[in-house]
Design a protein around this motif. Structure first.
Motif, PDB file in Angstrom:
ATOM      1  N   LYS A 220       0.869  -1.054   0.177  1.00  0.00           N
ATOM      2  CA  LYS A 220      -0.077   0.084  -0.040  1.00  0.00           C
ATOM      3  C   LYS A 220       0.914   1.258  -0.006  1.00  0.00           C
ATOM      4  CE  LYS A 220      -2.630  -2.525   3.275  1.00  0.00           C
ATOM      5  NZ  LYS A 220      -2.963  -2.654   4.675  1.00  0.00           N
ATOM      6  N   SER A 221       0.841   2.136  -0.998  1.00  0.00           N
ATOM      7  CA  SER A 221       1.608   3.101  -0.781  1.00  0.00           C
ATOM      8  C   SER A 221       0.856   4.384  -1.195  1.00  0.00           C
ATOM      9  CB  SER A 221       2.504   3.145  -2.208  1.00  0.00           C
ATOM     10  OG  SER A 221       1.996   3.524  -3.417  1.00  0.00           O
ATOM     11  N   VAL A 222       1.085   5.314  -0.438  1.00  0.00           N
ATOM     12  CA  VAL A 222       0.433   6.741  -0.084  1.00  0.00           C
ATOM     13  C   VAL A 222       1.224   7.885  -0.594  1.00  0.00           C
ATOM     14  CG1 VAL A 222      -1.015   8.143   1.227  1.00  0.00           C
ATOM     15  CG2 VAL A 222      -1.132   5.706   1.546  1.00  0.00           C
ATOM     16  N   PRO A 223       0.993   8.562  -1.173  1.00  0.00           N
ATOM     17  CA  PRO A 223       1.961   9.890  -1.572  1.00  0.00           C
ATOM     18  C   PRO A 223       2.434  10.426  -0.488  1.00  0.00           C
ATOM     19  CG  PRO A 223      -0.227  10.262  -2.331  1.00  0.00           C
ATOM     20  CD  PRO A 223      -0.305   9.094  -1.972  1.00  0.00           C
ATOM     21  N   HIS A 224       3.682  10.775  -0.307  1.00  0.00           N
ATOM     22  CA  HIS A 224       4.326  11.024   1.184  1.00  0.00           C
ATOM     23  C   HIS A 224       3.729  12.369   1.840  1.00  0.00           C
ATOM     24  CE1 HIS A 224       7.303   7.923   2.023  1.00  0.00           C
ATOM     25  NE2 HIS A 224       7.715   7.992   0.555  1.00  0.00           N
ATOM     26  N   ASN A 225       3.426  13.415   1.167  1.00  0.00           N
ATOM     27  CA  ASN A 225       3.218  14.730   1.822  1.00  0.00           C
ATOM     28  C   ASN A 225       1.779  14.510   2.329  1.00  0.00           C
ATOM     29  OD1 ASN A 225       2.244  14.285  -0.744  1.00  0.00           O
ATOM     30  ND2 ASN A 225       2.826  16.147  -1.467  1.00  0.00           N
ATOM     31  N   GLU A 226       1.007  13.325   1.800  1.00  0.00           N
ATOM     32  CA  GLU A 226      -0.312  13.588   2.362  1.00  0.00           C
ATOM     33  C   GLU A 226      -0.407  12.453   3.759  1.00  0.00           C
ATOM     34  OE1 GLU A 226      -2.192  15.606  -0.377  1.00  0.00           O
ATOM     35  OE2 GLU A 226      -3.153  14.744   1.077  1.00  0.00           O
ATOM     36  N   SER A 227       0.522  11.705   3.935  1.00  0.00           N
ATOM     37  CA  SER A 227       0.434  10.603   4.688  1.00  0.00           C
ATOM     38  C   SER A 227      -0.017  11.087   6.243  1.00  0.00           C
ATOM     39  CB  SER A 227       1.619   9.805   4.921  1.00  0.00           C
ATOM     40  OG  SER A 227       2.711  10.599   5.229  1.00  0.00           O
ATOM     41  N   ASP A 228       0.095  12.184   6.506  1.00  0.00           N
ATOM     42  CA  ASP A 228      -0.171  12.703   7.839  1.00  0.00           C
ATOM     43  C   ASP A 228      -1.730  12.847   8.103  1.00  0.00           C
ATOM     44  OD1 ASP A 228       2.450  15.344   7.688  1.00  0.00           O
ATOM     45  OD2 ASP A 228       2.369  13.213   8.308  1.00  0.00           O
ATOM     46  N   LYS A 229      -2.282  13.374   7.052  1.00  0.00           N
ATOM     47  CA  LYS A 229      -3.735  13.618   7.065  1.00  0.00           C
ATOM     48  C   LYS A 229      -4.289  12.002   6.435  1.00  0.00           C
ATOM     49  CE  LYS A 229      -2.437  17.934   5.466  1.00  0.00           C
ATOM     50  NZ  LYS A 229      -2.295  18.622   4.348  1.00  0.00           N
ATOM     51  N   MET A 230      -4.869  11.333   7.394  1.00  0.00           N
ATOM     52  CA  MET A 230      -4.809   9.711   7.106  1.00  0.00           C
ATOM     53  C   MET A 230      -6.142   9.693   6.211  1.00  0.00           C
ATOM     54  SD  MET A 230      -2.642   8.031   8.138  1.00  0.00           S
ATOM     55  CE  MET A 230      -2.193   6.886   9.413  1.00  0.00           C
ATOM     56  N   ASP A 235      -7.645   8.171   0.133  1.00  0.00           N
ATOM     57  CA  ASP A 235      -8.198   8.213  -1.338  1.00  0.00           C
ATOM     58  C   ASP A 235      -7.266   8.265  -2.420  1.00  0.00           C
ATOM     59  OD1 ASP A 235     -10.485  10.820  -0.386  1.00  0.00           O
ATOM     60  OD2 ASP A 235     -10.366   8.808  -0.402  1.00  0.00           O
ATOM     61  N   LYS A 236      -5.888   8.713  -2.123  1.00  0.00           N
ATOM     62  CA  LYS A 236      -5.073   8.507  -3.158  1.00  0.00           C
ATOM     63  C   LYS A 236      -4.208   7.142  -3.022  1.00  0.00           C
ATOM     64  CE  LYS A 236      -4.339  13.464  -3.634  1.00  0.00           C
ATOM     65  NZ  LYS A 236      -3.418  14.672  -3.244  1.00  0.00           N
ATOM     66  N   MET A 237      -4.455   6.407  -2.317  1.00  0.00           N
ATOM     67  CA  MET A 237      -3.770   5.072  -2.028  1.00  0.00           C
ATOM     68  C   MET A 237      -3.738   4.511  -3.376  1.00  0.00           C
ATOM     69  SD  MET A 237      -4.099   1.965   0.440  1.00  0.00           S
ATOM     70  CE  MET A 237      -4.166   2.892   1.656  1.00  0.00           C
ATOM     71  N   THR A 238      -2.470   4.045  -3.660  1.00  0.00           N
ATOM     72  CA  THR A 238      -2.218   3.128  -4.775  1.00  0.00           C
ATOM     73  C   THR A 238      -1.627   1.655  -4.265  1.00  0.00           C
ATOM     74  OG1 THR A 238      -0.117   4.004  -5.280  1.00  0.00           O
ATOM     75  CG2 THR A 238      -2.167   4.818  -6.384  1.00  0.00           C
ATOM     76  N   LEU A 239      -1.934   0.683  -4.907  1.00  0.00           N
ATOM     77  CA  LEU A 239      -1.296  -0.501  -4.468  1.00  0.00           C
ATOM     78  C   LEU A 239      -0.311  -0.639  -5.600  1.00  0.00           C
ATOM     79  CD1 LEU A 239      -4.334  -2.565  -4.014  1.00  0.00           C
ATOM     80  CD2 LEU A 239      -2.748  -1.565  -2.315  1.00  0.00           C
TER      81      LEU A 239
END
Lengths: 317, 297
Positions: A220-230, A235-239
């Motif tokens: 599961k990868s989430v763009p880094h700058n957004e990872s604080d706001k879970m 929504d932007k999670m990509t696999l």
């Protein structure tokens, strides 16, 4: 020696209290003389006791000799995916397989096993078994892609607990349900295992398509700058695909470990040897068919003679 | 031979018939032949001898399964509904189905974890051992970059081709324009001359064609940025340049030698001295070799 270790691991409180009063009693209840009792107690007492359920699953991963490099890499990938596994040496396949393997499993103190058997340097069979008297399954493995392939670009923590997802087909039939249960117990990392890591950053996908179980492992990868706001991050999670890929074709389910009465046999299973034999036979028949076709044509021509052609003599000198 | 022949009749690889999958034993329904990567052929009819011991299976299931009250946290398993049947041979659709299943699962799990207040995703500054080594990830990165570069190069090449084609067209247009212009001007001059001839060389100001001389515009240099170089010149304008200094010197030498030794004559003796020419120093570099020879130049 192994028994002593097990004694310290089981956390049942009562025997400890009895220790001063009757030093022999606890040994008898916990460390039974017979292996069966002890193992049964282990699997039964821990959930039944008022304490919390502890998943003490240990998987032994081995392979047969003369295994292919690709399948060996697959086995090593499995070892790195399951932190609760123990890798063992190659086993000789000629001797009676079932007994040897069962002994090995008990020797190492494991409760399940994944055995990769490679035949003729070409076909890989995977056995999933629960050690003491549990069911075992034999699969034919197809479509193997290991983690080392550069097209599978994901990466995740080694030993983090995976999320297991199953397609809804698994509830459709009894044998699928059994397989699902075994998969959960073998592939799921126990909670609070020594080698497990905290976060959950990968997903296993088991889905049944065309009566085969397909396995995928995604990060599961989430763009880094957004990872604080879970939430927004989700929504932007990509696999991204990480791990090995394979496709399992169940052949048989046995009631005992590596043997015993057959509970289920896949009616549509064709062994790869048979497939190869069929191919060869098809090719072998080509010349015979050609000869037969020629003689047939000759007979046909003889039995139905053509009318004499009126123009046959036209160009004769 | 018996069982083998039976197998041959059952394994008919060429037919494609409808599949009626779920009911395993009793159906003698015929199967759609399916091939996975290693040519895995299914039987046409389900083998009659297949064992299916439902009670045994259920019993074993109960034997091995964990008790009911086990926390979901131990199992971490999710069931995702699969809406439509996926064709095995359609790779893209199959992978898409797996991907959506995983994504669905992640979302559900995330909701559960949020409600339980537990951490879910890995924070970006958590460094620990990963399942693939850093060296391996470097290789992956290299490969991805190489792919990207290939795509970009292909794009650029394509664009260059397009641009060249367009430039060629534009050039052709311009040449045509210019030729037309030239023709027009010549025509005009001819017309003017004819007019003058007809009107008998009167020299009246009105009969002068409007050649644009009196417009007040000073003589403009041609807008050609590189005078002396024709537009179709492919040498970049350097063909005419260069060698001016060297040429002169060589020419003088050459001319002198020609005059001294002439053309033709006996082979081999052409450029050798005769009695008269031994002391003839006209061809040599005057004062150029003055100075100490030993001094390095």
């Amino acid at each position: 020696m192994g028994k002593k270790r097990k004694h310290s691991e089981t956390q049942t409180a009562e025997p400890r209290k009895k220790d001063e009063g009757a030093p022999e009693r606890p040994k008898r209840t916990l460390m039974g003389w017979k292996d069966k009792d002890e193992v049964n107690q282990q699997t039964e007492s821990s959930p039944d006791s008022p304490q919390v359920f502890r998943n003490k699953e240990k998987v032994m991963v081995t392979c047969s000799r003369r295994i292919n490099y690709r399948y060996r890499h697959l086995m090593l990938n499995m070892v790195s995916l399951l932190p609760h596994c123990k890798k063992d040496n190659k086993v000789e396949s000629r001797s009676s397989k079932g007994a040897t393997l069962n002994e090995l499993i008990e020797l190492r103190g494991c409760s399940s096993a994944l055995f990769f058997e490679c035949r003729k340097h070409q076909d890989l069979y995977m056995w999933m078994a629960r050690c003491p008297n549990g069911p075992s399954v034999k699969f034919l493995v197809n479509a193997v892609h290991t983690m080392e392939e550069l097209k599978l670009t994901g990466n995740h923590l080694k030993g983090s607990r995976p999320l297991l997802t199953f397609s809804s087909n698994f509830e459709k039939d009894a044998h699928w349900k059994l397989l699902k249960e075994m998969i959960i117990q073998i592939f799921g990392t126990p909670k609070e295992h020594r080698k497990s890591k905290p976060y959950h950053d990968h997903v296993f996908v088991f889905s049944i398509v065309d009566d085969h179980i397909w396995f995928r492992n995604y990060q599961k990868s989430v763009p880094h700058n957004e990872s604080d706001k879970m939430v927004r991050g989700l929504d932007k999670m990509t696999l991204v695909e990480v791990g090995p890929r394979f496709c399992l074709n169940p052949i048989k389910i046995f009631a005992g470990s590596f043997g015993g009465p057959t509970l289920y046999e896949n009616p549509f299973y064709v062994s790869p040897n048979q497939i190869r034999a069929l191919e060869k036979r098809k090719k072998a028949g080509k010349y015979a068919k050609k000869v037969k076709a020629k003689t047939r044509r000759k007979m046909h021509e003889q039995s139905n003679p053509l009318e004499p052609d009126e123009f046959a003599d036209m160009w004769r000198e | 031979m018996g069982p083998r022949s039976k197998d041959l009749s059952l394994l008919q690889v060429e037919n494609n018939v409808e599949d009626d999958a779920d009911d395993v034993i009793d159906d003698a329904s015929e199967e759609e032949e399916s091939e996975s990567e290693q040519e895995d052929v299914k039987l046409m009819e389900p083998s009659k001898t297949a064992i299916y011991n439902r009670e045994g299976l259920v019993e074993k299931l109960e034997d091995i399964s964990w008790p009911e009250n086990v926390d979901w946290m131990h199992k971490l398993c999710l069931d995702i509904d699969q809406e439509k049947e996926v064709d095995v041979n359609d790779d893209l659709a199959r992978e898409l189905a797996f991907y959506t299943q995983a994504l669905e699962g992640t979302r559900l799990a995330f909701d559960k974890f949020q409600s339980m207040g537990l951490p879910f995703l890995r924070p970006p500054d958590y460094y620990a051992e990963m399942v693939k080594t850093d060296a391996h990830m470097q290789k992956v990165k290299g490969k991805l970059l190489a792919q990207k570069r290939q795509i970009e190069e292909a794009e650029e090449r394509r664009k260059a081709r397009e641009a060249k084609r367009i430039a060629k067209e534009v050039q052709a247009e311009k040449l045509k324009e210019r030729a037309k212009q030239k023709k027009q001007e010549i025509e005009e001059v001819k017309k003017w001359r004819k007019q003058r001839q007809q009107s008998g060389f009167k020299d009246g100001k009105d009969s002068m064609p409007d050649l644009g001389f009196e417009d007040g515009k000073a003589f403009e240099r041609s807008s050609k940025k590189r005078p002396g170089v024709s537009p179709g010149d492919r040498s970049g304008g350097k063909a005419k340049q260069g060698g001016g200094k060297g040429n002169n010197k060589n020419k003088k030498n050459r001319e002198f030698r020609d005059s001294k030794f002439g053309f033709g004559g006996k082979k081999g003796m052409k450029k050798q001295n005769t009695a008269e020419t031994t002391n003839d120093f006209r061809a040599f570099n005057k004062g150029g070799a003055a100075g100490n020879k030993k001094r390095k130049r």
